[in-house]
Design a protein around this motif. Structure first.
Motif, short mmCIF file in Angstrom:
data_model
loop_
_atom_site.label_atom_id
_atom_site.label_comp_id
_atom_site.label_asym_id
_atom_site.label_seq_id
_atom_site.Cartn_x
_atom_site.Cartn_y
_atom_site.Cartn_z
N THR A 46 70.45 111.13 85.11
CA THR A 46 69.35 110.21 85.40
C THR A 46 69.76 109.13 86.40
O THR A 46 68.89 108.47 86.97
N HIS A 47 71.06 108.93 86.61
CA HIS A 47 71.55 107.91 87.56
C HIS A 47 71.95 108.50 88.90
O HIS A 47 72.85 108.00 89.58
N THR A 48 71.29 109.59 89.30
CA THR A 48 71.65 110.24 90.56
C THR A 48 70.89 109.62 91.73
O THR A 48 69.67 109.44 91.66
N THR A 50 69.22 107.28 94.54
CA THR A 50 68.43 106.06 94.40
C THR A 50 67.66 106.13 93.07
O THR A 50 66.92 107.08 92.85
N HIS A 51 67.88 105.15 92.20
CA HIS A 51 67.30 105.26 90.86
C HIS A 51 67.08 103.88 90.25
O HIS A 51 67.66 102.89 90.69
N VAL A 52 66.24 103.85 89.23
CA VAL A 52 66.08 102.62 88.46
C VAL A 52 66.68 102.81 87.07
O VAL A 52 66.68 103.91 86.52
N ASP A 53 67.24 101.71 86.56
CA ASP A 53 67.78 101.69 85.19
C ASP A 53 66.69 101.18 84.25
O ASP A 53 66.01 100.20 84.56
N ALA A 54 66.55 101.81 83.10
CA ALA A 54 65.74 101.20 82.03
C ALA A 54 66.68 100.39 81.14
O ALA A 54 67.88 100.69 81.05
N VAL A 144 74.19 99.87 96.35
CA VAL A 144 75.41 100.39 95.70
C VAL A 144 75.01 100.96 94.34
O VAL A 144 73.91 100.69 93.85
N PRO A 145 75.90 101.80 93.72
CA PRO A 145 75.50 102.49 92.48
C PRO A 145 75.43 101.60 91.23
O PRO A 145 75.03 102.09 90.17
N SER A 146 75.85 100.34 91.32
CA SER A 146 75.80 99.49 90.14
C SER A 146 75.62 98.04 90.55
O SER A 146 76.06 97.63 91.63
N LEU A 169 67.13 98.30 90.44
CA LEU A 169 67.02 99.46 91.33
C LEU A 169 68.36 99.61 92.03
O LEU A 169 68.87 98.63 92.59
N GLU A 170 68.94 100.82 91.99
CA GLU A 170 70.30 100.99 92.51
C GLU A 170 70.36 102.07 93.60
O GLU A 170 69.55 103.00 93.61
N SER A 171 71.36 101.92 94.46
CA SER A 171 71.64 102.89 95.54
C SER A 171 70.47 103.09 96.49
O SER A 171 70.15 104.22 96.86
ZN LIG Z 1 72.01 103.27 87.07
#
Ligand SMILES: [Zn+2]
Ligand SMILES: N[C@@H](CC(=O)c1ccccc1NC=O)C(=O)O
Ligand SMILES: [Zn+2]
Length: 205
Positions: A46-48, A50-54, A144-146, A169-171
């Motif tokens: 799920t973190h591949t 450009t992604h958002v974290d819940a 960046v990824p984090s 929102l990451e990457s």
């Molecule tokens: Zn993430």
């Protein structure tokens, strides 16, 4: 109207968090087999890309992807370029007018070779979250990824952002994007139970 695609392309070999599920796309059925259509199969973390974290990513009681409001991920966003820094602190943002912006994208330019997972990145100082909250920011994006240091175990910035109602929102890929205000569209998939979701993120103006 010009559009900037700020999404990382999803293809075999796209870097993942070390040890995480590799991204694969393959055909489950081919046109030859079915006589009519190709049908793909995706396997991915799920973190591949450009992604958002819940919040559920780092809090067992936190909201899952489908609980989050889509409007968070659509609307005006300010892009700022803050490079050559170990971390981003409130001081770095003092020179910017943050009034009337609810979404802030920080271009750190610290992930140089995107074919590899980075060894180190510019991260967000945990003191940034209260400052962003005071300024009405509800979504923070990074290239960046984090938002935390890559070896962080306590994820201090993730937690500090959540505690101040700021979503992550990451990457995002901001190489071709100059500072300024744009309209951001970065909608997550409606994944009911998920801790994160890939997004197709664009800026337009
Ligand atoms: Zn993430
Ligand atoms: N918290 C990180 C991601 C993360 O920590 C992670 C992502 C995928 C697989 C493992 C991870 N972390 C620790 O094992 C982030 O979303 O920024
Ligand atoms: Zn994260």
């Amino acid at each position: 109207m010009k559009i900037w695609d700020i999404s990382q392309p999803l293809k075999d070999g796209v870097p993942t968090w070390p040890g995480d599920t590799p991204f694969t796309f393959k055909l489950n059925w081919t046109k030859e087999e079915t006589g009519s259509v190709n049908v793909g199969n995706l396997s991915l973390s799920t973190h591949t890309g450009t992604h958002v974290d819940a919040p559920y990513h780092f809090d067992d009681d936190g909201k899952r992807m489908l609980d989050l409001q889509p409007e968070l991920y659509v609307g005006d966003a300010l892009v700022v370029h803050l490079e050559n820094r170990e971390s981003i602190t409130p001081d770095d943002l003092k020179g910017y007018d943050l009034s009337n912006v609810e979404r802030l994208l920080i271009k750190t330019s610290s992930w140089k070779d995107r074919s590899q997972f980075p060894e180190s990145i510019t991260y967000l100082s945990p003191e940034l979250a209260p400052f962003l909250k005071e300024n009405g920011i509800r979504l923070i994006g990074v290239d960046v990824p984090s938002v935390d240091q890559l070896d962080s175990k306590d994820l201090a910035s993730h937690h500090s952002l959540l505690n101040h109602d700021i979503h992550i929102l990451e990457s995002v890929i901001l190489d071709e994007v100059e500072e300024g205000v744009y309209e951001l569209i970065a909608l997550p998939l409606p994944l009911a139970d998920s801790d994160a979701s890939p997004v197709r993120a664009i800026l337009r103006r």
